[in-house]
Design a protein around this motif. Structure first.
Motif, PDB file in Angstrom:
ATOM      1  N   MET A   1       0.836  -1.187   0.000  1.00  0.00           N
ATOM      2  CA  MET A   1       0.000   0.000   0.000  1.00  0.00           C
ATOM      3  C   MET A   1       0.878   1.247   0.000  1.00  0.00           C
ATOM      4  N   LYS A   2       0.528   2.235  -0.850  1.00  0.00           N
ATOM      5  CA  LYS A   2       1.283   3.479  -0.922  1.00  0.00           C
ATOM      6  C   LYS A   2       0.706   4.499   0.050  1.00  0.00           C
ATOM      7  N   PHE A   3       1.627   5.327   0.575  1.00  0.00           N
ATOM      8  CA  PHE A   3       1.218   6.380   1.492  1.00  0.00           C
ATOM      9  C   PHE A   3       0.769   7.600   0.696  1.00  0.00           C
ATOM     10  N   HIS A   4      -0.231   8.282   1.245  1.00  0.00           N
ATOM     11  CA  HIS A   4      -0.745   9.511   0.648  1.00  0.00           C
ATOM     12  C   HIS A   4      -0.751  10.600   1.711  1.00  0.00           C
ATOM     13  N   ALA A   5      -0.627  11.846   1.248  1.00  0.00           N
ATOM     14  CA  ALA A   5      -0.613  12.973   2.177  1.00  0.00           C
ATOM     15  C   ALA A   5      -1.958  13.103   2.869  1.00  0.00           C
ATOM     16  N   THR A   6      -1.913  13.364   4.171  1.00  0.00           N
ATOM     17  CA  THR A   6      -3.145  13.519   4.937  1.00  0.00           C
ATOM     18  C   THR A   6      -3.623  14.965   4.874  1.00  0.00           C
ATOM     19  N   ALA A   7      -4.849  15.164   5.330  1.00  0.00           N
ATOM     20  CA  ALA A   7      -5.404  16.522   5.369  1.00  0.00           C
ATOM     21  C   ALA A   7      -4.633  17.398   6.340  1.00  0.00           C
ATOM     22  N   ALA A   8      -4.039  16.809   7.373  1.00  0.00           N
ATOM     23  CA  ALA A   8      -3.256  17.595   8.336  1.00  0.00           C
ATOM     24  C   ALA A   8      -2.031  18.205   7.674  1.00  0.00           C
ATOM     25  N   LEU A   9      -1.354  17.431   6.808  1.00  0.00           N
ATOM     26  CA  LEU A   9      -0.183  17.966   6.120  1.00  0.00           C
ATOM     27  C   LEU A   9      -0.580  19.073   5.154  1.00  0.00           C
ATOM     28  N   VAL A  10      -1.664  18.896   4.458  1.00  0.00           N
ATOM     29  CA  VAL A  10      -2.122  19.927   3.516  1.00  0.00           C
ATOM     30  C   VAL A  10      -2.493  21.199   4.270  1.00  0.00           C
ATOM     31  N   ARG A  11      -3.201  21.065   5.401  1.00  0.00           N
ATOM     32  CA  ARG A  11      -3.564  22.250   6.186  1.00  0.00           C
ATOM     33  C   ARG A  11      -2.325  22.965   6.704  1.00  0.00           C
ATOM     34  N   SER A  12      -1.330  22.211   7.161  1.00  0.00           N
ATOM     35  CA  SER A  12      -0.107  22.852   7.667  1.00  0.00           C
ATOM     36  C   SER A  12       0.590  23.638   6.560  1.00  0.00           C
ATOM     37  N   GLN A  13       0.673  23.067   5.378  1.00  0.00           N
ATOM     38  CA  GLN A  13       1.325  23.762   4.270  1.00  0.00           C
ATOM     39  C   GLN A  13       0.571  25.019   3.859  1.00  0.00           C
ATOM     40  N   VAL A  14      -0.750  24.908   3.764  1.00  0.00           N
ATOM     41  CA  VAL A  14      -1.558  26.072   3.358  1.00  0.00           C
ATOM     42  C   VAL A  14      -1.496  27.165   4.414  1.00  0.00           C
ATOM     43  N   CYS A  15      -1.644  26.782   5.691  1.00  0.00           N
ATOM     44  CA  CYS A  15      -1.618  27.788   6.762  1.00  0.00           C
ATOM     45  C   CYS A  15      -0.245  28.457   6.867  1.00  0.00           C
ATOM     46  N   ALA A  16       0.832  27.671   6.761  1.00  0.00           N
ATOM     47  CA  ALA A  16       2.176  28.260   6.838  1.00  0.00           C
ATOM     48  C   ALA A  16       2.406  29.241   5.691  1.00  0.00           C
ATOM     49  N   LEU A  17       1.986  28.866   4.487  1.00  0.00           N
ATOM     50  CA  LEU A  17       2.173  29.752   3.332  1.00  0.00           C
ATOM     51  C   LEU A  17       1.315  31.005   3.443  1.00  0.00           C
ATOM     52  N   LEU A  18       0.040  30.841   3.840  1.00  0.00           N
ATOM     53  CA  LEU A  18      -0.850  31.998   3.926  1.00  0.00           C
ATOM     54  C   LEU A  18      -0.411  32.971   5.009  1.00  0.00           C
ATOM     55  N   LEU A  19      -0.088  32.454   6.192  1.00  0.00           N
ATOM     56  CA  LEU A  19       0.339  33.339   7.283  1.00  0.00           C
ATOM     57  C   LEU A  19       1.663  34.017   6.944  1.00  0.00           C
ATOM     58  N   GLY A  20       2.569  33.304   6.277  1.00  0.00           N
ATOM     59  CA  GLY A  20       3.843  33.922   5.888  1.00  0.00           C
ATOM     60  C   GLY A  20       3.650  35.049   4.890  1.00  0.00           C
ATOM     61  N   VAL A  21       2.776  34.864   3.912  1.00  0.00           N
ATOM     62  CA  VAL A  21       2.508  35.930   2.921  1.00  0.00           C
ATOM     63  C   VAL A  21       1.875  37.141   3.582  1.00  0.00           C
ATOM     64  N   LEU A  22       0.876  36.917   4.453  1.00  0.00           N
ATOM     65  CA  LEU A  22       0.223  38.024   5.143  1.00  0.00           C
ATOM     66  C   LEU A  22       1.193  38.770   6.048  1.00  0.00           C
ATOM     67  N   ALA A  23       2.113  38.039   6.694  1.00  0.00           N
ATOM     68  CA  ALA A  23       3.085  38.707   7.573  1.00  0.00           C
ATOM     69  C   ALA A  23       4.016  39.613   6.771  1.00  0.00           C
ATOM     70  N   LEU A  24       4.408  39.211   5.553  1.00  0.00           N
ATOM     71  CA  LEU A  24       5.276  40.030   4.719  1.00  0.00           C
ATOM     72  C   LEU A  24       4.537  41.225   4.138  1.00  0.00           C
ATOM     73  N   LEU A  25       3.273  41.021   3.762  1.00  0.00           N
ATOM     74  CA  LEU A  25       2.521  42.112   3.150  1.00  0.00           C
ATOM     75  C   LEU A  25       2.184  43.201   4.150  1.00  0.00           C
ATOM     76  N   PHE A  26       1.800  42.802   5.350  1.00  0.00           N
ATOM     77  CA  PHE A  26       1.366  43.788   6.338  1.00  0.00           C
ATOM     78  C   PHE A  26       2.402  44.056   7.418  1.00  0.00           C
ATOM     79  N   GLY A  27       3.550  43.407   7.329  1.00  0.00           N
ATOM     80  CA  GLY A  27       4.591  43.632   8.329  1.00  0.00           C
ATOM     81  C   GLY A  27       4.169  43.199   9.715  1.00  0.00           C
ATOM     82  N   ARG A  28       3.424  42.139   9.810  1.00  0.00           N
ATOM     83  CA  ARG A  28       2.922  41.647  11.085  1.00  0.00           C
ATOM     84  C   ARG A  28       3.810  40.517  11.583  1.00  0.00           C
ATOM     85  N   LEU A  29       4.574  40.809  12.641  1.00  0.00           N
ATOM     86  CA  LEU A  29       5.456  39.800  13.212  1.00  0.00           C
ATOM     87  C   LEU A  29       4.674  38.702  13.917  1.00  0.00           C
TER      88      LEU A  29
END
Length: 424
Positions: A1-29
């Motif tokens: 059986m092959k492993f597939h990415a879980t919803a937790a990994l997808v959420r972590s990637q999306v949240c990390a990318l979104l929060l990082g972009v917003l922090a750069l755009l608005f200068g929010r540490l």
């Protein structure tokens, strides 16, 4: 059986990318600080990605156990991973844990269950559903294991009592005969006759009395034991967990076969129906195992069989046990026919306790009249059993290994009882 990415990994990637972009755009540490846990989990998941799939197996695939044993079923997956396994419920069997579901992360990757059958028979366990997840919860695989077959042999405890053999047939068994010949039991010491073997000379008696004396021995004989089973119908009591007529019949056959195989007799089984089938005559431990294996494969389900398959032929002096609820007139007639053919016949009543009695009427619907019908059927059966006993055919209810003790001991004692001669 092959492993597939879980919803937790997808959420972590999306949240990390979104929060990082917003922090750069608005200068929010603070947004950048919030993105750190998601980023750590995403990196952990990417770095710990399994390089290959996992093979989940269930063991044992096929197993044969005696009645009353618990089967240990194991499901092997990847070591150190979280495994969730779920088995389906099986009729007349229990799981440990009771739900058949287990969530565990064992170091060796093995998840163990206990499968406990309630009675004999063949159990086909459907494939188990499983899901394996890595320690980070980022990758998972799911599927189904292969099915398992568990064959439960009926209990084969030896009967209490003697052999019940009044007239042995063969010359090689362990039943002592009244006839003189080769054997190990001393009958008498007598004077030498022409034809006596020299190895039978008793030198002590000869030296004391003068004339040559020899030991006269009793022969040891075996017999044929035929177990006739009535599987035309499986009578089930109101309590579905109680012993049915087929359960009692199978356990009686196993105990009787084990008992007489221990004496060195030849044991055969004849089925008046079709649920068990015939078993050819044989002796020794191999025959006992064969009988238990065939009984374990007996069919509980299936259409009832109304035509009685009579015993084709039988040798005079054969010891016959007929295991039956004794509800059918044809089966009762078969008991009488076997007796007239010269067999020593014993009827073993396997009708479940309470069936057809007054207390059983209340288990049926009031408007069905099935309870009254069963009561009349029981009365007719009891009257038929009285007539069978009047013909000299013993009929005893099966209640375990001690059920036939009195009958067997009485029959065994009859062969050595004094006979009254007829005056000439």
């Amino acid at each position: 059986m092959k492993f597939h990415a879980t919803a937790a990994l997808v959420r972590s990637q999306v949240c990390a990318l979104l929060l990082g972009v917003l922090a750069l755009l608005f200068g929010r540490l603070d947004l950048l600080v919030l993105a750190v846990p998601f980023l750590v989990h995403a990196c952990w998941g990417l770095l710990s990605r399994p390089r290959r799939g996992v093979e989940v197996t269930a063991r044992p695939r096929h197993v044969v156990v005696p009645e009353g044993d618990v089967v240990r079923v194991t499901v092997a997956s990847a070591p150190g991973h979280l495994a969730a396994v779920q088995w389906g419920q099986v009729e007349s069997a229990d799981w440990d844990p009771a739900t058949g579901t287990l969530l565990d992360a064992p170091d060796d990757g093995t998840v163990a269950f206990g499968f406990e059958p309630e009675r004999w028979g063949r159990y086909e366990i459907a494939p188990a559903l499983f899901q394996v997840t890595d320690p980070s919860g980022s990758w998972s695989c799911s599927g189904a294991t292969e099915g398992i077959t568990v064959t439960v042999r009926p209990a084969a405890a030896t009967l209490d009592g003697g052999s019940g053999v009044a007239h042995p047939i063969g010359m090689v068994g362990s039943h002592r005969s009244r006839h003189r010949g080769d054997g190990s039991d001393l009958a008498e010491v007598r004077e030498f006759r022409v034809g006596d073997r020299l190895r039978r000379i008793n030198w002590r008696v000869t030296s004391r009395r003068g004339p040559v004396h020899v030991n006269s021995m009793l022969t040891e004989r075996d017999t044929d034991v035929l177990i006739v089973v009535d599987t035309l119908y499986d009578i089930t009591p109101a309590d579905r967990h109680a012993t049915t007529s087929l359960d009692a019949t199978v356990r009686a056959v196993a105990a009787i076969a084990q008992h007489y195989v221990g004496f060195g007799d030849r044991v055969a089984v004849h089925d008046l129906g079709t649920r068990i089938g015939p078993i050819r005559s044989g002796s020794g431990p191999r025959q006992a195992r064969m009988v238990r294996d065939v009984l374990a494969r007996a069919r509980r389900t299936g259409r009832d069989w109304t035509r009685v398959q009579q015993v084709p032929s039988i040798a005079s002096g054969t010891l016959v046990f007929l295991c039956s609820p004794l509800l059918e007139r044809e089966v009762q007639d078969e008991l009488v026919r076997l007796r007239r053919l010269g067999a020593e016949v014993i009827g073993v009543d396997t009708l479940p306790e309470g069936v057809g009695e007054f207390a059983d009427i209340r288990t049926f619907d009031k408007g069905s009249h099935l309870g009254e019908a069963w009561l009349l059927r029981r009365m007719q059966r009891d009257d038929a059993l009285t007539r069978l006993r009047a013909l000299g055919i013993p009929v005893t209810r099966w209640r375990g290994t001690s059920s036939l003790a009195n009958v067997l001991l009485s029959m065994e004692a009859a062969r050595s009882a004094p006979r009254r001669g007829v005056a000439r």
